[in-house]
Design a protein around this motif. Structure first.
Motif, PDB file in Angstrom:
ATOM      1  N   MET A  19      14.625   9.269   4.842  1.00  0.00           N
ATOM      2  CA  MET A  19      15.415   9.867   3.747  1.00  0.00           C
ATOM      3  C   MET A  19      15.643   8.856   2.627  1.00  0.00           C
ATOM      4  SD  MET A  19      15.907  12.990   4.372  1.00  0.00           S
ATOM      5  CE  MET A  19      14.451  13.162   5.353  1.00  0.00           C
ATOM      6  N   LEU A  20      15.942   7.622   2.989  1.00  0.00           N
ATOM      7  CA  LEU A  20      16.176   6.594   1.969  1.00  0.00           C
ATOM      8  C   LEU A  20      14.916   6.322   1.161  1.00  0.00           C
ATOM      9  CD1 LEU A  20      18.447   3.998   3.796  1.00  0.00           C
ATOM     10  CD2 LEU A  20      19.057   5.414   1.853  1.00  0.00           C
ATOM     11  N   SER A  21      13.765   6.247   1.830  1.00  0.00           N
ATOM     12  CA  SER A  21      12.524   5.968   1.097  1.00  0.00           C
ATOM     13  C   SER A  21      12.169   7.142   0.196  1.00  0.00           C
ATOM     14  CB  SER A  21      11.387   5.648   2.060  1.00  0.00           C
ATOM     15  OG  SER A  21      11.148   6.718   2.904  1.00  0.00           O
ATOM     16  N   LEU A  22      12.404   8.356   0.654  1.00  0.00           N
ATOM     17  CA  LEU A  22      12.127   9.525  -0.189  1.00  0.00           C
ATOM     18  C   LEU A  22      13.042   9.542  -1.403  1.00  0.00           C
ATOM     19  CD1 LEU A  22      10.364  12.067  -0.256  1.00  0.00           C
ATOM     20  CD2 LEU A  22      12.216  13.298   0.838  1.00  0.00           C
ATOM     21  N   ARG A  23      14.305   9.242  -1.200  1.00  0.00           N
ATOM     22  CA  ARG A  23      15.282   9.204  -2.286  1.00  0.00           C
ATOM     23  C   ARG A  23      14.906   8.148  -3.331  1.00  0.00           C
ATOM     24  NH1 ARG A  23      17.865  12.658  -4.661  1.00  0.00           N
ATOM     25  NH2 ARG A  23      17.726  11.494  -6.567  1.00  0.00           N
ATOM     26  N   THR A  24      14.464   6.984  -2.841  1.00  0.00           N
ATOM     27  CA  THR A  24      14.074   5.896  -3.751  1.00  0.00           C
ATOM     28  C   THR A  24      12.882   6.310  -4.616  1.00  0.00           C
ATOM     29  OG1 THR A  24      14.800   4.299  -2.115  1.00  0.00           O
ATOM     30  CG2 THR A  24      13.386   3.471  -3.851  1.00  0.00           C
ATOM     31  N   THR A  25      11.873   6.894  -3.979  1.00  0.00           N
ATOM     32  CA  THR A  25      10.684   7.274  -4.750  1.00  0.00           C
ATOM     33  C   THR A  25      10.987   8.410  -5.722  1.00  0.00           C
ATOM     34  OG1 THR A  25       9.979   8.699  -2.940  1.00  0.00           O
ATOM     35  CG2 THR A  25       9.007   6.508  -3.041  1.00  0.00           C
ATOM     36  N   LEU A  26      11.865   9.324  -5.346  1.00  0.00           N
ATOM     37  CA  LEU A  26      12.242  10.399  -6.275  1.00  0.00           C
ATOM     38  C   LEU A  26      12.954   9.822  -7.493  1.00  0.00           C
ATOM     39  CD1 LEU A  26      13.408  13.223  -3.835  1.00  0.00           C
ATOM     40  CD2 LEU A  26      11.461  13.310  -5.378  1.00  0.00           C
ATOM     41  N   THR A  27      13.790   8.819  -7.265  1.00  0.00           N
ATOM     42  CA  THR A  27      14.481   8.151  -8.383  1.00  0.00           C
ATOM     43  C   THR A  27      13.469   7.426  -9.281  1.00  0.00           C
ATOM     44  OG1 THR A  27      16.362   7.807  -6.922  1.00  0.00           O
ATOM     45  CG2 THR A  27      16.356   6.578  -8.968  1.00  0.00           C
ATOM     46  N   GLU A  28      12.492   6.786  -8.667  1.00  0.00           N
ATOM     47  CA  GLU A  28      11.429   6.111  -9.440  1.00  0.00           C
ATOM     48  C   GLU A  28      10.687   7.115 -10.316  1.00  0.00           C
ATOM     49  OE1 GLU A  28      10.110   2.696  -6.214  1.00  0.00           O
ATOM     50  OE2 GLU A  28       8.590   4.051  -7.006  1.00  0.00           O
ATOM     51  N   SER A  54       5.539   7.942  -5.218  1.00  0.00           N
ATOM     52  CA  SER A  54       5.576   6.601  -5.799  1.00  0.00           C
ATOM     53  C   SER A  54       4.298   6.307  -6.580  1.00  0.00           C
ATOM     54  CB  SER A  54       5.765   5.579  -4.676  1.00  0.00           C
ATOM     55  OG  SER A  54       5.791   4.285  -5.191  1.00  0.00           O
ATOM     56  N   ALA A  55       3.157   6.713  -6.023  1.00  0.00           N
ATOM     57  CA  ALA A  55       1.869   6.487  -6.700  1.00  0.00           C
ATOM     58  C   ALA A  55       1.817   7.260  -8.023  1.00  0.00           C
ATOM     59  CB  ALA A  55       0.722   6.911  -5.798  1.00  0.00           C
ATOM     60  N   SER A  56       2.313   8.494  -8.028  1.00  0.00           N
ATOM     61  CA  SER A  56       2.277   9.295  -9.273  1.00  0.00           C
ATOM     62  C   SER A  56       3.223   8.704 -10.324  1.00  0.00           C
ATOM     63  CB  SER A  56       2.608  10.759  -8.981  1.00  0.00           C
ATOM     64  OG  SER A  56       3.967  10.924  -8.750  1.00  0.00           O
ATOM     65  N   ALA A  57       4.357   8.152  -9.890  1.00  0.00           N
ATOM     66  CA  ALA A  57       5.284   7.507 -10.831  1.00  0.00           C
ATOM     67  C   ALA A  57       4.636   6.270 -11.446  1.00  0.00           C
ATOM     68  CB  ALA A  57       6.581   7.118 -10.118  1.00  0.00           C
ATOM     69  N   ALA A  58       3.933   5.496 -10.622  1.00  0.00           N
ATOM     70  CA  ALA A  58       3.245   4.301 -11.125  1.00  0.00           C
ATOM     71  C   ALA A  58       2.147   4.694 -12.113  1.00  0.00           C
ATOM     72  CB  ALA A  58       2.654   3.507  -9.957  1.00  0.00           C
ATOM     73  N   ASP A  59       1.429   5.779 -11.806  1.00  0.00           N
ATOM     74  CA  ASP A  59       0.367   6.264 -12.707  1.00  0.00           C
ATOM     75  C   ASP A  59       0.954   6.675 -14.053  1.00  0.00           C
ATOM     76  OD1 ASP A  59      -1.671   7.873 -10.146  1.00  0.00           O
ATOM     77  OD2 ASP A  59      -1.780   5.876 -11.053  1.00  0.00           O
ATOM     78  N   LEU A 108      -6.312  10.764 -15.785  1.00  0.00           N
ATOM     79  CA  LEU A 108      -6.712  10.154 -14.513  1.00  0.00           C
ATOM     80  C   LEU A 108      -7.499  11.214 -13.763  1.00  0.00           C
ATOM     81  CD1 LEU A 108      -6.567   7.819 -12.491  1.00  0.00           C
ATOM     82  CD2 LEU A 108      -4.521   8.853 -11.536  1.00  0.00           C
ATOM     83  N   GLU A 109      -8.804  10.945 -13.595  1.00  0.00           N
ATOM     84  CA  GLU A 109      -9.755  11.951 -13.109  1.00  0.00           C
ATOM     85  C   GLU A 109      -9.724  13.115 -14.096  1.00  0.00           C
ATOM     86  OE1 GLU A 109      -9.308  10.482  -8.527  1.00  0.00           O
ATOM     87  OE2 GLU A 109      -8.492  12.415  -9.056  1.00  0.00           O
ATOM     88  N   ASP A 110      -9.209  14.282 -13.722  1.00  0.00           N
ATOM     89  CA  ASP A 110      -9.178  15.385 -14.686  1.00  0.00           C
ATOM     90  C   ASP A 110      -7.763  15.786 -15.055  1.00  0.00           C
ATOM     91  OD1 ASP A 110     -12.086  16.917 -13.199  1.00  0.00           O
ATOM     92  OD2 ASP A 110     -11.894  15.729 -15.044  1.00  0.00           O
ATOM     93  N   LYS A 111      -6.807  14.939 -14.666  1.00  0.00           N
ATOM     94  CA  LYS A 111      -5.409  15.306 -14.892  1.00  0.00           C
ATOM     95  C   LYS A 111      -4.855  14.546 -16.091  1.00  0.00           C
ATOM     96  CE  LYS A 111      -0.996  15.458 -12.527  1.00  0.00           C
ATOM     97  NZ  LYS A 111      -0.174  14.809 -11.526  1.00  0.00           N
ATOM     98  N   ASN A 112      -4.236  15.304 -17.019  1.00  0.00           N
ATOM     99  CA  ASN A 112      -3.622  14.682 -18.192  1.00  0.00           C
ATOM    100  C   ASN A 112      -2.265  14.117 -17.797  1.00  0.00           C
ATOM    101  OD1 ASN A 112      -2.715  13.906 -20.690  1.00  0.00           O
ATOM    102  ND2 ASN A 112      -2.530  15.963 -21.524  1.00  0.00           N
ATOM    103  N   LEU A 113      -2.172  12.772 -17.797  1.00  0.00           N
ATOM    104  CA  LEU A 113      -0.935  12.154 -17.361  1.00  0.00           C
ATOM    105  C   LEU A 113       0.093  12.116 -18.492  1.00  0.00           C
ATOM    106  CD1 LEU A 113      -2.265   9.105 -15.304  1.00  0.00           C
ATOM    107  CD2 LEU A 113      -1.357  11.244 -14.420  1.00  0.00           C
ATOM    108  N   ALA A 135      10.444   7.218 -14.401  1.00  0.00           N
ATOM    109  CA  ALA A 135       9.158   7.227 -15.113  1.00  0.00           C
ATOM    110  C   ALA A 135       9.121   8.396 -16.106  1.00  0.00           C
ATOM    111  CB  ALA A 135       8.008   7.331 -14.119  1.00  0.00           C
ATOM    112  N   GLN A 136       9.629   9.541 -15.695  1.00  0.00           N
ATOM    113  CA  GLN A 136       9.622  10.720 -16.573  1.00  0.00           C
ATOM    114  C   GLN A 136      10.560  10.525 -17.767  1.00  0.00           C
ATOM    115  OE1 GLN A 136      10.556  13.743 -13.701  1.00  0.00           O
ATOM    116  NE2 GLN A 136       8.414  14.281 -13.378  1.00  0.00           N
ATOM    117  N   VAL A 137      11.717   9.916 -17.528  1.00  0.00           N
ATOM    118  CA  VAL A 137      12.666   9.661 -18.624  1.00  0.00           C
ATOM    119  C   VAL A 137      12.061   8.670 -19.613  1.00  0.00           C
ATOM    120  CG1 VAL A 137      14.861   8.541 -19.153  1.00  0.00           C
ATOM    121  CG2 VAL A 137      14.760  10.248 -17.353  1.00  0.00           C
TER     122      VAL A 137
END
Lengths: 116, 132
Positions: free
Chosen positions: B31-40, A37-42, A98-103, B44-46
């Protein structure tokens, strides 16, 4: 009676061990989820920063200081001028660290001010 | 009559049931929290990919615009009624449509627009026609 009590105690002990094991595994899963979650927010923050920097560069025809002023700690913006493929066009690579990582990185370009 | 003190021990298996219930709840929550964060993370990548693709197309459009301003003949550009028009692909469903015009030596951007082209739904149904 004594057998029943010892059986009960044995069962309690085993159940306690099983519960402790499952809690240990679940805590690791929670920690991993928090990390993801933290990496997605970053990544989201990096995309927004890079976009803002690109729009400022395009609007000001390459004012690097104005683009750098947008950066918030702990992120770092690296702006690299790229060789132009056509006269009258300026290009720049924007990288968010972020630090030395290219986000995130993106390339942008704009017309030279005299042409506008 | 003497009162008999009878001792009833807890039923064997009750703690097992409680622990099984607790472990099940914990596992489902994890499992639900892991699934949620993977979707997040995937979202973000998309989003990052989409932004990167747009700016890539924008840069390509800027390059073509500069070449047109310099008087070069660009194959992708169509000239109609003093207006130069061209498209740059952003993704499979989006294009950047540009229209520019030279008005007395001064270049004006008439259009710099992202246009969506949704995929046509496939409503064909392959049916056996009776031939070998």
């Amino acid at each position: 009676m004594k057998n029943k009590t010892s059986l009960l105690l044995m069962e309690l002990l085993i159940m306690l061990l099983v519960f402790a094991l499952s809690v240990a595994i679940c805590l690791q899963v929670f920690a991993k989820a928090r990390e993801i979650s933290a990496s997605a927010a970053d990544l989201d923050s990096a995309v927004i920063l890079a976009q803002n920097a690109a729009e400022v560069l395009k609007a000001t025809s390459g004012d690097i200081e104005a683009a750098q002023a947008l950066v918030e700690s702990p992120y770092r913006l690296v702006l690299t001028e790229l060789p132009t493929s056509a006269p009258g066009l300026q290009q720049m690579r924007i990288q968010v660290y972020l630090e030395d990582k290219n986000l995130f990185s993106l390339d942008t370009g704009w017309q030279e001010a005299e042409k506008l | 009559m003497k009162k008999q003190n009878t001792y009833h021990s807890p039923a064997i298996g009750s703690s097992s049931l409680l622990v099984i219930f607790g472990v099940l709840c914990l596992t489902v929550l994890a499992m639900l929290s892991l699934r949620t964060t993977l979707t997040e993370k995937q979202m973000a990548q998309v989003s990052a990919q989409s932004v990167s693709a747009w700016y890539q197309a924008d840069l390509e459009a800027q390059k073509i615009y500069t070449r047109v301003q310099n008087g070069e003949t660009v194959p992708e550009v169509v000239l109609a009624e003093d207006t130069y028009r061209y498209c740059v692909s952003i993704s499979q469903t989006q294009t950047l449509e540009v229209a520019v015009k030279n008005e007395d030596g001064h270049w004006v951007v008439l259009r710099w627009q992202t246009v969506a082209h949704p995929e046509e739904p496939n409503d064909t149904l392959p049916v056996w026609q009776g031939t070998a």
